[in-house]
Design a protein around this motif. Sequence first.
Motif, PDB file in Angstrom:
ATOM      1  N   VAL A  28       0.826  -1.208   0.000  1.00 54.23           N
ATOM      2  CA  VAL A  28       0.000   0.000   0.000  1.00 54.23           C
ATOM      3  C   VAL A  28       0.857   1.254   0.000  1.00 54.23           C
ATOM      4  CG1 VAL A  28      -0.247  -0.138   2.532  1.00 54.23           C
ATOM      5  CG2 VAL A  28      -1.856   1.226   1.220  1.00 54.23           C
ATOM      6  N   ASN A  29       1.970   1.238   0.719  1.00 48.59           N
ATOM      7  CA  ASN A  29       2.816   2.430   0.821  1.00 48.59           C
ATOM      8  C   ASN A  29       3.857   2.526  -0.301  1.00 48.59           C
ATOM      9  OD1 ASN A  29       4.514   0.394   1.615  1.00 48.59           O
ATOM     10  ND2 ASN A  29       5.017   1.263   3.616  1.00 48.59           N
ATOM     11  N   GLN A  30       3.732   1.633  -1.299  1.00 45.24           N
ATOM     12  CA  GLN A  30       4.598   1.696  -2.485  1.00 45.24           C
ATOM     13  C   GLN A  30       3.743   1.781  -3.754  1.00 45.24           C
ATOM     14  OE1 GLN A  30       7.658  -1.392  -2.414  1.00 45.24           O
ATOM     15  NE2 GLN A  30       7.822  -1.234  -0.178  1.00 45.24           N
ATOM     16  N   ASP A  31       2.682   2.586  -3.666  1.00 42.91           N
ATOM     17  CA  ASP A  31       1.802   2.869  -4.811  1.00 42.91           C
ATOM     18  C   ASP A  31       1.083   1.623  -5.318  1.00 42.91           C
ATOM     19  OD1 ASP A  31       2.816   5.491  -4.664  1.00 42.91           O
ATOM     20  OD2 ASP A  31       4.445   5.015  -6.040  1.00 42.91           O
ATOM     21  N   GLY A  32       0.734   0.726  -4.394  1.00 50.62           N
ATOM     22  CA  GLY A  32       0.120  -0.543  -4.788  1.00 50.62           C
ATOM     23  C   GLY A  32      -1.187  -0.400  -5.540  1.00 50.62           C
ATOM     24  N   ILE A  33      -2.060   0.511  -5.095  1.00 44.31           N
ATOM     25  CA  ILE A  33      -3.351   0.694  -5.774  1.00 44.31           C
ATOM     26  C   ILE A  33      -3.140   1.276  -7.164  1.00 44.31           C
ATOM     27  CG2 ILE A  33      -5.539   1.949  -5.733  1.00 44.31           C
ATOM     28  CD1 ILE A  33      -5.414  -0.377  -3.744  1.00 44.31           C
ATOM     29  N   GLN A  34      -2.270   2.258  -7.276  1.00 44.07           N
ATOM     30  CA  GLN A  34      -1.980   2.846  -8.594  1.00 44.07           C
ATOM     31  C   GLN A  34      -1.472   1.790  -9.565  1.00 44.07           C
ATOM     32  OE1 GLN A  34       0.767   6.220  -8.608  1.00 44.07           O
ATOM     33  NE2 GLN A  34       1.501   5.604 -10.630  1.00 44.07           N
ATOM     34  N   HIS A  35      -0.525   0.964  -9.121  1.00 43.24           N
ATOM     35  CA  HIS A  35       0.024  -0.065 -10.008  1.00 43.24           C
ATOM     36  C   HIS A  35      -1.044  -1.068 -10.433  1.00 43.24           C
ATOM     37  CE1 HIS A  35       3.924   1.585  -9.552  1.00 43.24           C
ATOM     38  NE2 HIS A  35       4.176   1.114  -8.339  1.00 43.24           N
ATOM     39  N   ALA A  36      -1.931  -1.425  -9.503  1.00 44.40           N
ATOM     40  CA  ALA A  36      -2.980  -2.394  -9.835  1.00 44.40           C
ATOM     41  C   ALA A  36      -3.954  -1.833 -10.863  1.00 44.40           C
ATOM     42  CB  ALA A  36      -3.718  -2.802  -8.565  1.00 44.40           C
ATOM     43  N   LEU A  37      -4.384  -0.591 -10.674  1.00 43.24           N
ATOM     44  CA  LEU A  37      -5.320   0.017 -11.627  1.00 43.24           C
ATOM     45  C   LEU A  37      -4.670   0.206 -12.996  1.00 43.24           C
ATOM     46  CD1 LEU A  37      -7.103   2.606  -9.295  1.00 43.24           C
ATOM     47  CD2 LEU A  37      -7.988   0.412 -10.092  1.00 43.24           C
ATOM     48  N   GLU A  38      -3.375   0.497 -13.002  1.00 46.53           N
ATOM     49  CA  GLU A  38      -2.660   0.594 -14.277  1.00 46.53           C
ATOM     50  C   GLU A  38      -2.546  -0.776 -14.943  1.00 46.53           C
ATOM     51  OE1 GLU A  38       0.294   4.412 -13.329  1.00 46.53           O
ATOM     52  OE2 GLU A  38       1.000   2.358 -12.965  1.00 46.53           O
ATOM     53  N   HIS A  39      -2.298  -1.810 -14.134  1.00 46.18           N
ATOM     54  CA  HIS A  39      -2.152  -3.161 -14.684  1.00 46.18           C
ATOM     55  C   HIS A  39      -3.405  -3.587 -15.452  1.00 46.18           C
ATOM     56  CE1 HIS A  39      -1.129  -7.440 -14.881  1.00 46.18           C
ATOM     57  NE2 HIS A  39      -2.359  -7.685 -14.444  1.00 46.18           N
ATOM     58  N   PHE A  40      -4.574  -3.240 -14.917  1.00 42.05           N
ATOM     59  CA  PHE A  40      -5.829  -3.624 -15.566  1.00 42.05           C
ATOM     60  C   PHE A  40      -6.333  -2.557 -16.543  1.00 42.05           C
ATOM     61  CE2 PHE A  40      -5.908  -6.313 -11.710  1.00 42.05           C
ATOM     62  CZ  PHE A  40      -6.054  -7.545 -12.332  1.00 42.05           C
ATOM     63  N   HIS A  41      -5.485  -1.587 -16.847  1.00 52.62           N
ATOM     64  CA  HIS A  41      -5.790  -0.538 -17.828  1.00 52.62           C
ATOM     65  C   HIS A  41      -7.060   0.236 -17.468  1.00 52.62           C
ATOM     66  CE1 HIS A  41      -2.646  -2.382 -20.203  1.00 52.62           C
ATOM     67  NE2 HIS A  41      -3.282  -3.529 -20.181  1.00 52.62           N
ATOM     68  N   LEU A  42      -7.223   0.472 -16.164  1.00 57.26           N
ATOM     69  CA  LEU A  42      -8.368   1.245 -15.683  1.00 57.26           C
ATOM     70  C   LEU A  42      -8.024   2.722 -15.564  1.00 57.26           C
ATOM     71  CD1 LEU A  42      -9.590  -1.287 -12.972  1.00 57.26           C
ATOM     72  CD2 LEU A  42     -10.393  -1.023 -15.321  1.00 57.26           C
ATOM     73  N   ILE A  43      -6.732   3.016 -15.547  1.00 53.91           N
ATOM     74  CA  ILE A  43      -6.272   4.413 -15.541  1.00 53.91           C
ATOM     75  C   ILE A  43      -5.118   4.552 -16.553  1.00 53.91           C
ATOM     76  CG2 ILE A  43      -6.978   4.864 -13.177  1.00 53.91           C
ATOM     77  CD1 ILE A  43      -4.085   4.552 -12.306  1.00 53.91           C
TER      78      ILE A  43
END
Length: 262
Positions: A247-262
Amino acid sequence: MNKKLIFFDIDGTLLDEQSGSVPASTIEAIEKAQKNGHLCFINTGRPISTIDKIITDLPFDGYVCGCGTYIEYQQKILFHTELDFELRKKVIQSIDQYQVDAMLEGKSGVYFSQHLKHPFIQAIKKKYQDLHFQVHSFSSHEDVPFDKLTVWYQPDTPIEAFKKALENDFLIIQRDIDFLEIVPLPYSKATGIQYLIDHLGYTLKDTISMGDSLNDLPMLTYTHESVAMGNSHPLLLDQVTYITTPVNQDGIQHALEHFHLI
């Protein structure tokens, strides 16, 4: 791009438990996902009465709270279930008989056992009081409204007998060696997701969930795609379709990018 329903746990997923804050990258990523047309929901074991302001200040589309016992969309309550009188009585009697430390969790507040022994639940009670949540105590002779509960216990507690007394009516989740989360059957984080799928006219293929602890398993194994945070309980890691950073290493951002949601 197909629009998705995205479900987030709070503690250890959105909220960095070390700092007590939501990373800026997480906030920005969620806002980007919403601008792209996706709906973002909290899906937590906590009741709605103990959601931190740091979370409620964020523009989530809705909440699944209390492991599916409370569902809200666009600030409107869609569903809420509370234990009936006989089940409440059975739970409170079992707490007293087996001498566990309990927190009864409801829509309007939480109720703690009167004489808490376990240091972790003592700390939770103090934290909730400091946050000005609705915090109360209960005795074995009282009837108080609640939806689910969590309990902590000592090494000499007859915990198997306590679990046996409740197992026909509840899903009992072993969250830690001395910590149980107890949810009325048939509710779970997954049933909350299905309720919203039906209500909003989506399909299961449109769902993604993100979590880090054992009570997230029902939603992580239910949604079409699932994400374990890098700081997750090890038992989650082979149950998901993607493992992101902590969570403190941009985990949510990376996940949303992985699924091409952002």
